[in-house]
Design an enzyme around this catalytic site. Structure first.
Site, mmCIF file in Angstrom:
data_model
loop_
_atom_site.group_PDB
_atom_site.id
_atom_site.type_symbol
_atom_site.label_atom_id
_atom_site.label_comp_id
_atom_site.label_asym_id
_atom_site.label_seq_id
_atom_site.Cartn_x
_atom_site.Cartn_y
_atom_site.Cartn_z
ATOM 1 N N HIS A 1 -3.119 -2.426 17.061
ATOM 2 C CA HIS A 1 -4.026 -3.331 16.344
ATOM 3 C C HIS A 1 -5.419 -3.415 16.947
ATOM 4 C CE1 HIS A 1 0.024 -4.467 15.012
ATOM 5 N NE2 HIS A 1 -0.587 -4.583 13.854
ATOM 6 N N LYS B 1 -6.036 6.313 10.486
ATOM 7 C CA LYS B 1 -4.981 5.373 10.140
ATOM 8 C C LYS B 1 -5.508 4.493 9.002
ATOM 9 C CE LYS B 1 -2.129 2.216 12.543
ATOM 10 N NZ LYS B 1 -1.771 1.468 13.680
ATOM 11 N N LYS C 1 -7.813 -1.990 6.596
ATOM 12 C CA LYS C 1 -8.717 -2.712 5.689
ATOM 13 C C LYS C 1 -10.155 -2.484 6.114
ATOM 14 C CE LYS C 1 -5.801 -6.538 4.459
ATOM 15 N NZ LYS C 1 -5.425 -7.806 5.013
ATOM 16 N N CYS D 1 -4.003 -4.039 22.225
ATOM 17 C CA CYS D 1 -2.775 -3.528 21.619
ATOM 18 C C CYS D 1 -3.121 -2.178 20.977
ATOM 19 C CB CYS D 1 -2.273 -4.499 20.541
ATOM 20 S SG CYS D 1 -1.143 -3.709 19.388
ATOM 21 N N CYS E 1 1.638 -7.359 15.949
ATOM 22 C CA CYS E 1 2.992 -6.805 16.156
ATOM 23 C C CYS E 1 4.039 -7.906 16.099
ATOM 24 C CB CYS E 1 3.121 -6.155 17.531
ATOM 25 S SG CYS E 1 2.097 -4.720 17.800
ATOM 26 N N CYS F 1 0.919 -10.133 20.909
ATOM 27 C CA CYS F 1 0.077 -9.545 19.856
ATOM 28 C C CYS F 1 0.569 -10.099 18.522
ATOM 29 C CB CYS F 1 0.172 -8.028 19.862
ATOM 30 S SG CYS F 1 -0.610 -7.330 18.394
ATOM 31 N N HIS G 1 3.900 1.447 2.430
ATOM 32 C CA HIS G 1 5.090 0.698 1.984
ATOM 33 C C HIS G 1 5.775 1.455 0.842
ATOM 34 C CE1 HIS G 1 2.262 -2.805 3.098
ATOM 35 N NE2 HIS G 1 3.073 -2.636 4.109
ATOM 36 N N HIS H 1 0.841 -1.203 0.000
ATOM 37 C CA HIS H 1 0.000 0.000 0.000
ATOM 38 C C HIS H 1 0.875 1.252 0.000
ATOM 39 C CE1 HIS H 1 0.831 0.543 4.225
ATOM 40 N NE2 HIS H 1 0.202 -0.564 4.582
HETATM 41 N N1 MSP Z 1 8.125 -6.863 8.597
HETATM 42 C C1 MSP Z 1 8.207 -5.757 9.472
HETATM 43 C C2 MSP Z 1 9.526 -5.044 9.295
HETATM 44 C C3 MSP Z 1 10.727 -5.884 9.503
HETATM 45 S S1 MSP Z 1 12.199 -5.051 9.157
HETATM 46 C C4 MSP Z 1 13.391 -6.031 9.689
HETATM 47 C C5 MSP Z 1 7.049 -4.803 9.169
HETATM 48 N N2 MSP Z 1 6.496 -4.897 7.950
HETATM 49 S S2 MSP Z 1 5.220 -4.060 7.417
HETATM 50 O O1 MSP Z 1 4.845 -4.664 6.180
HETATM 51 O O2 MSP Z 1 4.222 -3.989 8.420
HETATM 52 O O3 MSP Z 1 5.671 -2.674 6.969
HETATM 53 C C6 MSP Z 1 6.485 -1.899 7.627
HETATM 54 C C7 MSP Z 1 6.720 -0.545 7.094
HETATM 55 O O4 MSP Z 1 5.760 -0.032 6.153
HETATM 56 C C8 MSP Z 1 6.601 0.440 8.241
HETATM 57 O O5 MSP Z 1 7.633 0.447 9.125
HETATM 58 C C9 MSP Z 1 6.568 1.690 7.469
HETATM 59 O O6 MSP Z 1 7.873 1.897 7.042
HETATM 60 C C10 MSP Z 1 5.662 1.341 6.316
HETATM 61 N N3 MSP Z 1 4.304 1.755 6.612
HETATM 62 C C11 MSP Z 1 3.226 0.985 6.891
HETATM 63 N N4 MSP Z 1 2.125 1.784 7.028
HETATM 64 C C12 MSP Z 1 2.474 3.059 6.839
HETATM 65 C C13 MSP Z 1 1.789 4.283 6.665
HETATM 66 N N5 MSP Z 1 0.497 4.406 6.817
HETATM 67 N N6 MSP Z 1 2.508 5.368 6.305
HETATM 68 C C14 MSP Z 1 3.859 5.310 6.060
HETATM 69 N N7 MSP Z 1 4.514 4.177 6.188
HETATM 70 C C15 MSP Z 1 3.921 3.086 6.791
HETATM 71 O O7 MSP Z 1 6.732 -4.005 10.025
#
Ligand code: MSP
Length: 643
Positions: A150, A299, A302, A147, A133, A130, A25, A22
């Site tokens: 979540h 935030k 889904k 949490c 997390c 959790c 990411h 999304h």
């Molecule tokens: N898999 C772990 C990270 C492990 S690193 C060794 C994880 N993955 S995640 O898919 O949940 O995505 C993490 C990253 O996506 C967040 O840390 C952030 O960088 C980014 N984002 C997820 N949602 C976000 C927003 N709404 N806005 C900006 N970035 C965010 O955590």
């Protein structure tokens, strides 16, 4: 002056494959791509790693729900991430998967090493887990038993598990954090970590019994357990380079920077350095933490149905304009609101009306008046000299902002340079000069200068909008190849080169209407019902465009030859302090201003007041012309946002 290293290794978090990519990411990956491209432009040898995080309970459950084997499931979604990045003009050097053989092998070797040192032990443990997390939470972290991230109650687990003696590293880590101010950026995240470390640090549970979870890397010293997913995932940053003695590891490890979102600060700022220290590896050079994109005030989730798909946005705005918006509108480190309306407004303001217009009109007028070519440069007058100086200074400023991880400020600066050239054109009126033969030399000089400055802007914007800037170079008669940083200096455009007929790079877009936006629509209706038509309401989006921050006035002086103006150096929690001019000299002496914690509008366009650059506004109450500073309690740190 901030120093830049010649070698630069940067990573994104590796993304969980239980959900589709999304905009959040995409943001992390685009920021990392842009920083890498800038560092390359500044001459660094760079390495950029991204990838996917594929083990753990969350993923095993998602696979089970989809009715496929975990491996098949992770293969599919990892592929989605891998395929997404080129669509967003991301150029990473490596894409790692935690299911890669080399990675698994590295995790096992490091676990064995730490185990052999006696820093991993077995004990029975009861805790609240959790799954979202993928970690145990402390009671104190819960909000109403849930949490906070979540909004679900964690599950109670009681089982035998292996623990890493993380508590032994608490004092060391606290000292490192206190000693090394630049280690975590922006500084408030470092403060957050220091705060967390004021409580006793618990040992870290690093295993899961196979009876509960099979999908993970087996512990090398006990086949009944798999590795805890964070212990596995964090090691990707080193395994990707071929730890312990791969060529890339030797070359890049000591230059590692991690870009992360604020949601994973604790794992990266606490678990990770302790793991590295235990494994005898140098810790990362810098942790760079960004905020979250909030969609329509909430935030992304889904269940709210407000998850933004980067590909849909790219189709609407264009990839490079999307990259520009994401970088320009998020003050690095803070949360920011994502709406199509804001994105299109930014596009129209900065790209269509400002920079795009500059390119179009300077190319069109040059073509028309100089046989389709770049005009000759005549004698430079004061206006050109001023613009040159502004650009020479501006290019360095942009570099400093990037090295300080403030891409939003670099782009703000580029937009202001572009406005300056447009103003220069408006002042010199080349269309009027074109009417008189006697003004021909002047006409050439003005248009040459506009084109030459546009060339520098193209160079500065290249890391953010690589494809569009390649097109821009062609329309300026240049090679497709990126302009070298050393060439981003005035006067290097060649006169006489042919200018192809321009097609607008950034045609103006229509701002999406309120009717198609369900959340705005709802607010509209509410307002209509309360007879609110007569009031000039400010939408939350309008308010959120303003960046209000707490600042500390480090020093202040009177502006020479002015009765009213004071110029303050204000610490806003950024790498460099800002200079801000206020009209308060009749009410405050510089000494009275110094050391005060105040409110600052941080995203006002910089202006020059009596020759002094003002990069924001300090807020005062205005009681019939009498200004009174709005004081902020001293315990609120500089840089904290106000909303
Ligand atoms: N898999 C772990 C990270 C492990 S690193 C060794 C994880 N993955 S995640 O898919 O949940 O995505 C993490 C990253 O996506 C967040 O840390 C952030 O960088 C980014 N984002 C997820 N949602 C976000 C927003 N709404 N806005 C900006 N970035 C965010 O955590």
């Amino acid at each position: 002056m901030i120093r830049m290293s010649d070698t630069f290794y940067i990573t994104t978090p590796i993304y969980y494959v239980n959900s589709h990519p999304h905009i959040g990411h995409a943001y992390t990956t685009i920021v990392t791509d842009v920083l890498t491209r800038y560092m390359k432009l500044f001459g660094a040898d760079t390495y950029f790693l991204t990838g996917t995080d594929e083990h753990g309970q969350k993923i095993a459950e998602s696979a089970a729900k989809s009715g496929v084997e975990p491996q098949e499931f992770v293969d599919q979604i990892s592929q989605e991430f891998r395929e997404m990045w080129p669509h967003l003009h991301i150029e990473h050097d490596q894409f790692i998967r935690t299911t890669d053989f080399e990675h698994k092998n590295c995790v096992q070797q490091i676990l064995q090493k730490i185990y052999d040192q006696g820093e991993i032990y077995l004990k029975e443990y009861e805790g609240l887990y959790c799954i979202g997390c993928e970690r145990f939470l402390d009671e104190a972290e819960l909000e109403d038993g849930n949490c906070p991230d979540h909004q679900n109650p964690p599950e109670l687990y009681k089982e035998n598990n292996y623990f890493f003696r993380m508590s032994a590293y608490q004092d060391w880590l606290l000292k490192e954090l206190k000693h090394n101010e630049k280690w975590v950026y922006p500084g408030r995240y470092r403060n957050e970590l220091i705060q967390l470390l004021k409580e006793p640090l618990q040992d870290l549970c690093i295993s899961r019994p196979k009876s509960r979870l099979k999908w993970g890397i087996e512990l090398p010293f006990d086949e009944n357990f798999v590795t805890y997913v964070w212990f596995d995932a964090l090691l990707n940053y080193a395994s990707a380079l071929g730890w312990p003695d791969g060529e890339n590891y030797n070359k890049y490890w000591q230059h590692v920077h991690h870009t992360i979102g604020k949601d994973i600060l604790k794992t990266h700022g606490i678990y990770w350095p302790c793991m590295l220290k235990a494994a005898g590896m140098p810790v990362f050079k810098k942790l760079v933490v960004h905020g979250h994109w909030i969609v329509e005030g909430s935030k992304m989730s889904k269940s709210l149905g407000n998850v933004v798909d980067p590909l849909a946005m790219k189709d609407q705005l264009g990839v490079d304009a999307l990259r520009y918006f994401l970088l320009r509108d998020m003050s690095f480190g803070e949360d920011s609101n994502f709406t199509e309306e804001l994105a299109v407004t930014r596009y129209n303001g900065d790209l269509a009306n400002n920079f795009g217009n500059l390119l179009n009109r300077s190319i069109s007028m040059s073509r028309k008046n100089f046989h389709g070519c770049v005009p000759p440069l005549g004698k430079a007058e004061d206006l050109e000299k001023e613009l040159h100086n502004s650009f020479v200074e501006g290019v360095q400023k942009c570099k400093e902002h990037i090295i300080a991880f403030q891409p939003h400020r670099a782009l703000e600066h580029v937009a202001s340079l572009s406005s300056q050239v447009n103003k220069f054109i408006d002042t010199c009126k080349p269309w009027a000069l074109a009417k008189e033969e006697k003004d021909r030399e002047r006409l050439g000089t003005v248009l040459y200068t506009a084109l030459d400055m546009a060339r520098i802007l193209v160079g500065l914007l290249d890391p953010v909008m690589p494809k569009k800037m390649c097109e821009a170079r062609v329309s300026l008669g240049l090679d497709e190849g990126v302009i070298r940083f050393d060439d981003l200096t005035p006067g290097l455009l060649e006169s006489g080169i042919e200018l192809p007929k321009p097609t607008p790079l950034f045609p103006k877009m229509r701002v999406p209407s309120l009717e198609v936006n369900p959340i705005k629509n709802h607010i509209e209706k509410t307002l209509n019902n309360s007879n609110a038509e007569e009031t000039e309401w400010l939408g939350i989006d309008d308010f959120q465009k303003m960046e209000l921050k707490v600042g500390r006035i480090k020093s202040c002086r009177k502006v020479e030859k002015s009765e009213k103006l004071l110029c303050s150096e204000v610490d806003l929690g950024e790498a460099c302090s800002r200079s801000i001019v206020s009209g308060a000299a009749e009410f405050y002496t510089p000494e009275e201003m110094t050391d005060r914690h105040v409110l600052v509008v941080a995203n006002l366009k910089p202006v020059k007041l009596m020759g002094h650059l003002s990069e924001g506004m300090i807020l005062f109450s205005d009681d019939n012309g009498k200004l009174v500073l709005i004081d902020v309690p001293e315990q609120v740190n500089p840089g904290v946002i106000v909303r």
